[in-house]
Every structure is written in C-alpha cells, then in structure tokens.
Design a protein around this motif. Structure first.
Motif, short mmCIF file in Angstrom:
data_model
loop_
_atom_site.label_atom_id
_atom_site.label_comp_id
_atom_site.label_asym_id
_atom_site.label_seq_id
_atom_site.Cartn_x
_atom_site.Cartn_y
_atom_site.Cartn_z
N THR A 2 -8.75 -52.01 -44.13
CA THR A 2 -7.61 -52.05 -43.44
C THR A 2 -7.27 -52.83 -42.18
OG1 THR A 2 -7.75 -49.94 -42.37
CG2 THR A 2 -6.99 -49.37 -44.64
N ASP A 3 -8.39 -53.08 -41.02
CA ASP A 3 -8.30 -54.20 -39.76
C ASP A 3 -9.44 -54.81 -40.09
OD1 ASP A 3 -8.56 -52.19 -37.09
OD2 ASP A 3 -9.20 -51.59 -39.45
N GLU A 4 -9.53 -55.57 -39.89
CA GLU A 4 -11.01 -56.54 -39.35
C GLU A 4 -11.59 -56.60 -38.54
OE1 GLU A 4 -11.09 -60.90 -41.05
OE2 GLU A 4 -10.58 -60.99 -39.10
N LYS A 5 -12.74 -56.26 -38.91
CA LYS A 5 -14.16 -56.29 -37.12
C LYS A 5 -14.82 -56.95 -36.97
CE LYS A 5 -12.72 -51.51 -36.87
NZ LYS A 5 -12.00 -51.23 -35.40
N SER A 6 -14.52 -57.84 -35.39
CA SER A 6 -14.80 -58.59 -35.33
C SER A 6 -16.49 -58.39 -34.65
CB SER A 6 -14.59 -59.98 -34.53
OG SER A 6 -14.22 -58.46 -33.09
N VAL A 7 -17.45 -59.27 -35.92
CA VAL A 7 -18.95 -59.70 -34.87
C VAL A 7 -19.93 -60.61 -34.98
CG1 VAL A 7 -21.81 -58.87 -35.92
CG2 VAL A 7 -19.72 -57.06 -37.02
N LEU A 8 -20.49 -60.23 -33.52
CA LEU A 8 -21.30 -61.26 -33.09
C LEU A 8 -23.00 -60.82 -33.56
CD1 LEU A 8 -21.77 -64.26 -31.23
CD2 LEU A 8 -21.72 -62.09 -29.40
N VAL A 9 -22.85 -62.23 -34.12
CA VAL A 9 -24.70 -61.38 -34.41
C VAL A 9 -25.70 -62.83 -33.39
CG1 VAL A 9 -26.30 -62.44 -35.63
CG2 VAL A 9 -24.01 -61.30 -37.09
N GLY A 36 -31.12 -66.38 -44.34
CA GLY A 36 -30.98 -65.04 -44.33
C GLY A 36 -29.80 -65.02 -43.61
N LEU A 37 -29.88 -65.35 -42.53
CA LEU A 37 -28.20 -65.63 -41.31
C LEU A 37 -27.35 -65.39 -41.78
CD1 LEU A 37 -30.07 -67.69 -38.05
CD2 LEU A 37 -29.84 -64.89 -38.63
N LYS A 38 -27.82 -66.51 -43.43
CA LYS A 38 -26.45 -67.63 -43.21
C LYS A 38 -25.85 -66.38 -44.92
CE LYS A 38 -23.57 -70.05 -45.61
NZ LYS A 38 -21.78 -69.49 -45.73
N SER A 39 -26.63 -65.48 -46.41
CA SER A 39 -26.76 -64.88 -46.95
C SER A 39 -26.43 -63.00 -46.13
CB SER A 39 -28.55 -64.04 -47.49
OG SER A 39 -28.19 -63.00 -48.22
N SER A 40 -26.91 -62.81 -44.85
CA SER A 40 -26.17 -62.01 -44.70
C SER A 40 -24.95 -62.12 -43.45
CB SER A 40 -27.51 -61.10 -43.11
OG SER A 40 -27.10 -62.29 -41.97
N GLU A 41 -24.01 -63.19 -43.00
CA GLU A 41 -23.14 -63.83 -43.11
C GLU A 41 -22.36 -63.57 -43.70
OE1 GLU A 41 -20.70 -67.21 -40.74
OE2 GLU A 41 -23.26 -67.70 -41.49
N ASP A 42 -22.28 -64.07 -44.63
CA ASP A 42 -21.72 -63.99 -46.43
C ASP A 42 -21.14 -62.46 -46.73
OD1 ASP A 42 -21.73 -66.69 -46.68
OD2 ASP A 42 -23.42 -67.00 -47.82
N GLU A 43 -22.69 -61.87 -46.70
CA GLU A 43 -22.04 -60.01 -47.04
C GLU A 43 -21.42 -59.86 -46.02
OE1 GLU A 43 -25.11 -55.97 -47.78
OE2 GLU A 43 -26.07 -58.13 -46.61
N LEU A 44 -21.54 -59.65 -44.30
CA LEU A 44 -20.27 -58.96 -43.86
C LEU A 44 -18.88 -59.42 -43.81
CD1 LEU A 44 -23.09 -59.48 -40.44
CD2 LEU A 44 -21.75 -57.14 -41.48
N LEU A 47 -17.77 -57.75 -46.93
CA LEU A 47 -17.37 -56.60 -46.02
C LEU A 47 -15.94 -56.53 -45.79
CD1 LEU A 47 -21.00 -55.12 -46.16
CD2 LEU A 47 -19.31 -54.72 -47.88
N GLY A 48 -15.08 -57.88 -45.09
CA GLY A 48 -14.72 -58.06 -44.33
C GLY A 48 -14.14 -57.80 -42.47
N TYR A 49 -15.39 -58.49 -42.47
CA TYR A 49 -15.57 -58.47 -41.13
C TYR A 49 -15.41 -59.65 -40.41
CZ TYR A 49 -18.20 -54.01 -41.16
OH TYR A 49 -18.47 -52.99 -42.01
N SER A 50 -15.65 -60.31 -39.66
CA SER A 50 -14.75 -61.60 -38.87
C SER A 50 -16.57 -61.59 -38.00
CB SER A 50 -13.70 -61.53 -38.15
OG SER A 50 -14.32 -62.96 -37.37
N VAL A 51 -17.01 -62.36 -38.17
CA VAL A 51 -18.42 -63.25 -38.20
C VAL A 51 -18.61 -64.22 -37.33
CG1 VAL A 51 -20.82 -62.86 -38.87
CG2 VAL A 51 -19.70 -61.92 -40.07
N GLN A 52 -19.18 -63.94 -36.57
CA GLN A 52 -19.32 -64.99 -35.34
C GLN A 52 -21.08 -65.38 -35.63
OE1 GLN A 52 -17.08 -67.66 -34.12
NE2 GLN A 52 -19.91 -68.43 -33.71
N LEU A 53 -21.06 -66.23 -35.51
CA LEU A 53 -23.18 -66.47 -35.45
C LEU A 53 -23.55 -66.86 -33.54
CD1 LEU A 53 -26.32 -66.15 -36.71
CD2 LEU A 53 -25.96 -68.12 -37.35
N CYS A 54 -24.51 -66.24 -32.81
CA CYS A 54 -24.50 -66.98 -32.23
C CYS A 54 -26.61 -67.25 -31.73
CB CYS A 54 -24.09 -66.74 -30.79
SG CYS A 54 -24.19 -66.79 -28.73
N LEU A 55 -27.07 -69.00 -31.82
CA LEU A 55 -28.04 -69.32 -31.73
C LEU A 55 -28.13 -69.55 -30.65
CD1 LEU A 55 -28.51 -70.22 -35.61
CD2 LEU A 55 -29.05 -67.73 -34.97
#
Length: 127
Positions: A2-9, A36-44, A47-55
């Motif tokens: 219902t509400d977007e959760k944010s994730v930093l990877v 693999g990182l792109k695939s996991s970002e797409d999956e998240l 699922l409704g998560y806001s994803v930010q990748l930090c390398l």
C-alpha cells in the motif's frame, strides 16, 4: 504494497573486483554480478519497493559515497551485499559501512543477502 518502501542496496562496484582473488566465487565476473544486481533491482521494483543501488570502491571513497546516498533520502531498509560482507579481505570496509549506516540511517532495518538472487528475500524479511 500500500505504501512504497525504500531500499538502499550497497555493494562493491564489480568492475573494480579481481575475481581471481581468494574469497570470490569461481567463474564469477563483473558482467554476471551486474546482471544479478539488475535482476534483483527489477524484482524489488516489481514488488513495489523504491530501490537505489549504491556501488562503492574498496574503501578509498566508500564511506563518503554511502553517506551521500543516506543524506539524499530516508531509507526503510538497507542491504549490504555479500561481496562486502563475506570476503575476509573486506572486513574493515564492512565494519566502516555498518557504522556509516548506523550514524546516518538509524531508523533503517538492515538486511543481508548471500548473492544477488536472494536480495528480494532478504528485504522482505524486514519490510
């Protein structure tokens, strides 16, 4: 959701890794890790998560890079990847990043994966 959760990877920039060194999976390379990182970002995202990748690099600027990301947005969950955590040569980097996260995002849940393919499961354990 219902509400977007944010994730930093947070993970090591795979283009900087010498996969022939001890502690890295045999047959692994930067292209496979990035896929693999792109695939996991797409999956998240699905699922409704806001994803930010930090390398990051191996420590020269890693703390500053993560701190900068944490100042830009409030994250509900922060995942530190297995490449940082599981290789003994990265122990000090892992410790430093944990302390940066603790200082700048104390509200965030922490989670850990074993490889990019179980990133979503790690996030879902806590969000």
């Amino acid at each position: 959701m219902t509400d977007e959760k944010s994730v930093l990877v947070i993970g090591l920039d795979p283009t900087l890794i010498d996969f022939s060194q001890p502690g890295y999976a045999p047959g692994m390379d930067a292209t496979k890790v990035l896929a693999g990182l792109k695939s996991s970002e797409d999956e998240l995202t699905r699922l409704g998560y806001s994803v930010q990748l930090c390398l990051t690099d191996f420590g020269e600027t890693a703390e500053a890079v993560v701190q900068s990301q944490l100042k830009q947005k409030r994250f509900n969950c922060i995942l530190i990847g297995a490449g940082v955590r599981t290789n003994p040569s990265n122990f000090m980097l892992f410790e430093k990043l944990i302390n940066v996260v603790h200082e700048h995002a104390p509200q965030a849940k922490l989670c850990f994966n074993t490889m990019p393919s179980d990133t979503a499961a790690a996030v879902k354990r806590w969000l």
